[in-house]
Design an enzyme around this catalytic site. Structure first.
Site, short mmCIF file in Angstrom:
data_model
loop_
_atom_site.label_atom_id
_atom_site.label_comp_id
_atom_site.label_asym_id
_atom_site.label_seq_id
_atom_site.Cartn_x
_atom_site.Cartn_y
_atom_site.Cartn_z
N THR A 147 6.18 15.42 -19.08
CA THR A 147 5.73 15.44 -17.69
C THR A 147 4.80 16.64 -17.54
O THR A 147 4.58 17.38 -18.49
CB THR A 147 6.92 15.60 -16.71
OG1 THR A 147 7.40 16.95 -16.77
CG2 THR A 147 8.05 14.63 -17.05
N CYS A 148 4.28 16.84 -16.34
CA CYS A 148 3.39 17.99 -16.14
C CYS A 148 4.14 19.30 -16.24
O CYS A 148 3.54 20.36 -16.45
CB CYS A 148 2.68 17.88 -14.79
SG CYS A 148 3.80 17.89 -13.37
N ARG A 168 7.11 19.74 -18.26
CA ARG A 168 7.95 19.91 -19.44
C ARG A 168 7.53 18.96 -20.55
O ARG A 168 6.88 17.94 -20.32
CB ARG A 168 9.42 19.65 -19.10
CG ARG A 168 9.74 18.18 -18.83
CD ARG A 168 11.18 17.98 -18.37
NE ARG A 168 11.39 18.56 -17.05
CZ ARG A 168 12.15 19.62 -16.82
NH1 ARG A 168 12.75 20.23 -17.81
NH2 ARG A 168 12.29 20.08 -15.59
N GLU A 220 13.85 17.00 -6.58
CA GLU A 220 12.71 16.07 -6.46
C GLU A 220 13.01 14.78 -7.23
O GLU A 220 13.72 14.77 -8.23
CB GLU A 220 11.42 16.73 -6.96
CG GLU A 220 11.41 17.10 -8.42
CD GLU A 220 10.75 16.06 -9.30
OE1 GLU A 220 10.29 15.04 -8.77
OE2 GLU A 220 10.73 16.28 -10.51
N GLN A 272 10.37 9.21 -14.27
CA GLN A 272 9.80 9.53 -15.58
C GLN A 272 10.82 9.32 -16.70
O GLN A 272 10.47 8.91 -17.80
CB GLN A 272 9.27 10.97 -15.56
CG GLN A 272 8.05 11.11 -14.66
CD GLN A 272 7.74 12.55 -14.27
OE1 GLN A 272 8.63 13.39 -14.19
NE2 GLN A 272 6.48 12.84 -14.02
N GLY A 321 -8.61 10.96 -8.32
CA GLY A 321 -7.58 10.21 -9.01
C GLY A 321 -6.70 9.44 -8.04
O GLY A 321 -6.23 10.00 -7.04
N ALA A 322 -6.49 8.16 -8.33
CA ALA A 322 -5.66 7.33 -7.45
C ALA A 322 -4.50 6.71 -8.20
O ALA A 322 -4.03 5.63 -7.85
CB ALA A 322 -6.53 6.23 -6.80
N GLY A 361 -1.93 10.81 -7.56
CA GLY A 361 -2.95 10.76 -6.52
C GLY A 361 -2.47 9.99 -5.30
O GLY A 361 -2.70 10.41 -4.15
#
Length: 531
Positions: A130-131, A133, A195, A201, A272-273, A277
């Protein structure tokens, strides 16, 4: 997505430090001891190079590696059962510039699993990227050699020296590794406590890895159980209510940094979508933003988002208009999977000066980063990345910490349940070998009996065969039952495992030795035959 794991060639430090009791729930911090970095919950250390070679040095030079392995397998491998381990880095242990260096694209995750399982001492594997870890979960036939092999593999595929990786890595094994993944899935180890995105994920790991050789019983069982734990924690504690995701934290950060007088007039660009995004857009809408520009490679995703957001003007622009759109925007959110920066210093310094505020704001929640780090050197730009979101997460901290304590009680129950299931798998080889042992004896005695009795009808042979089967089944019923976990019988895991070792000794099954040796020999033989 971010990747990591690491240890030095000479191994983890032989000093163990313990984290202070005040550290937040779920945090795994690296503690520096005498210049070495270790994890407070890490109990496994790599062997030194001379230790790795020692089993082979006692044999003559003419003896092959496989023969040396055979003679030393009992001593080297059977003192420990196969271990579930996690080797990784996270936002707790490494800054974003280190995490992005070790990034692995999602499309390469199945290949990564296959390559990890091709290592001599790695039996199963999974990768959670993930962003915030990158964690590699493995079943290792040897803890020490498994860690060493995974670390060297990470260095090889990323180009990052082992020495640099070791400064930021953490290592947990068996029960601690299980607990860690359950905490991650429950959102207790996230930047924003509770969260919900991380659970999705973890689910995605199972979806991507399903069917990939090496994502087998223990690791797939671990991840599937982690999903159950994540769902249960969120349902029973409501820990996600009132908390924010990385996307919403990015929006809140921008709102905190903007003058209140500019809320209604600020010009917003979202680059970014995709999933991130889309979440940024939704949180912007929730904060009252009624107009924004979205740059994306295709318009389909933007149209779908536009259909969900009523009374909001969402203007689509292609990537060819990225710089033009950015030059006309006050706040720019970047959330793409691009592996190279979208905004460079020399590009941003050509943008016109803003009239509404002194600096153009970039909020970059992508890993690897979409905004080059040198952009922050400009006086006309402010750049925030995922590591800057920490100041946003203080809201409702007390309530979320209380819910986190409730979640820990749930996790403790689930860890015990999973470990019981995992340990019960250790008896399966003994069950199979014991039945095969008994079947060989039965078949041999059956043949002797038939030969001695001369001509027999088919019906008589069937009757004798059935008699022999029945006797064996009755004799095996007790031993087999004592190798199975049955709550009604009240046997503990220790008792079941002791029964397994007793049967191994009584019948000479040598289950652990033969299976570990067979697996490692097979891997080495395959590696030897590779071109």
């Amino acid at each position: 997505m971010v990747v990591s794991c690491g240890l030095s060639n000479s191994g983890i430090a032989h000093h163990i430090a313990y984290a202070p009791s005040h550290l937040p729930v779920g945090v795994r911090r690296l503690i520096s001891v005498k210049g070495s970095v270790v994890n407070p919950r890490c109990e496994v250390a790599l062997e030194r190079n001379d230790d790795v070679r020692s089993p082979l040095t006692v044999t003559s030079s003419s003896v092959s590696a496989l023969e040396a392995l055979k003679t030393s397998a009992a001593d080297r491998y059977t003192k420990e059962r196969s271990s579930v381990m996690v080797i990784g880095i996270s936002f707790h242990t490494a800054p974003v510039d280190i995490r992005e260096k070790l990034s692995i694209p999602e499309a390469q995750l199945p290949q990564a699993i296959s390559e990890l399982c091709a290592l001599n001492h790695i039996e199963e594997a999974a990768v959670l990227s993930t962003c915030n870890r990158m964690e590699i979960y493995v079943v290792a036939l040897s803890q020490h050699r498994g860690v060493k092999e995974v670390t060297e593999w990470m260095s090889k595929v990323s180009g990052v020296p082992v020495s640099e990786i070791s400064q930021h890595q953490f290592l947990l094994h068996n029960k601690d590794a299980t607990k860690h993944l359950f905490e991650v899935s429950a959102g207790l180890d996230s930047l924003v406590l509770g969260e919900g995105q991380i659970l999705s994920q973890v689910k995605h790991v199972v979806k991507v890895a399903q069917g990939v050789p090496g994502f087998d019983r223990k690791i797939s069982g671990l991840f599937k159980h982690a999903i159950t734990v994540g769902k249960r924690v969120r349902t029973e504690t409501k820990i996600s209510s009132g908390s924010v995701s990385v996307s919403s934290a990015a929006v809140e950060l921008a709102q905190m940094k903007l003058p209140e007088s500019s809320y209604d007039s600020v010009r917003v660009l979202v680059v970014g979508a995709g999933k991130m995004g889309k979440l940024v857009i939704k949180h912007l809408v929730a904060k009252g933003c009624t107009k924004m520009v979205v740059v994306n490679r295709t318009e389909d995703k933007v149209n779908a988002i536009r259909d969900e957001c009523n009374d909001v003007e969402i203007v689509y622009q292609p990537f060819s208009e990225l710089l033009s759109c950015a030059s006309e925007s006050d706040v720019i959110f970047t959330c793409t999977a691009s592996e190279t920066p979208l905004f460079l210093k020399e590009q941003v310094e050509t943008f016109p000066t803003l009239t509404s505020q002194s600096q153009r704001m970039f909020v970059d929640i992508s890993v690897p980063r979409n905004v080059d780090s040198h952009v922050s050197d400009l006086e006309t730009a402010r750049v925030y990345n995922v590591d800057d979101l920490k100041e946003v997460v203080e809201a409702n901290k007390e309530d979320r910490l209380r819910k986190a304590k409730e979640a820990q009680l749930i996790i403790s129950e689930e860890v015990h349940e999973f470990e019981a299931w995992k340990d019960s798998l250790e008896t399966v080889p003994t069950l199979k070998k014991l039945r095969a042992y008994a079947e060989r004896i039965r078949a041999s005695e059956f043949e002797k009996c038939v030969e001695k009795m001369g001509d027999l009808t088919k019906k008589q042979k069937v009757a004798i065969h059935g008699l022999s089967k029945g006797i064996v089944n009755k004799l095996l019923e007790g031993p087999m039952q004592h190798l199975r976990s049955d709550e009604n019988e009240g046997r503990t895991l220790d008792e079941i495992l002791e029964n397994m070792h007793t049967l191994n000794r009584i019948f000479g099954l040598d289950t652990e030795i033969s299976i570990l040796e067979e697996k490692i020999r097979s891997k080495m033989e395959k590696a030897k035959n590779l071109p």
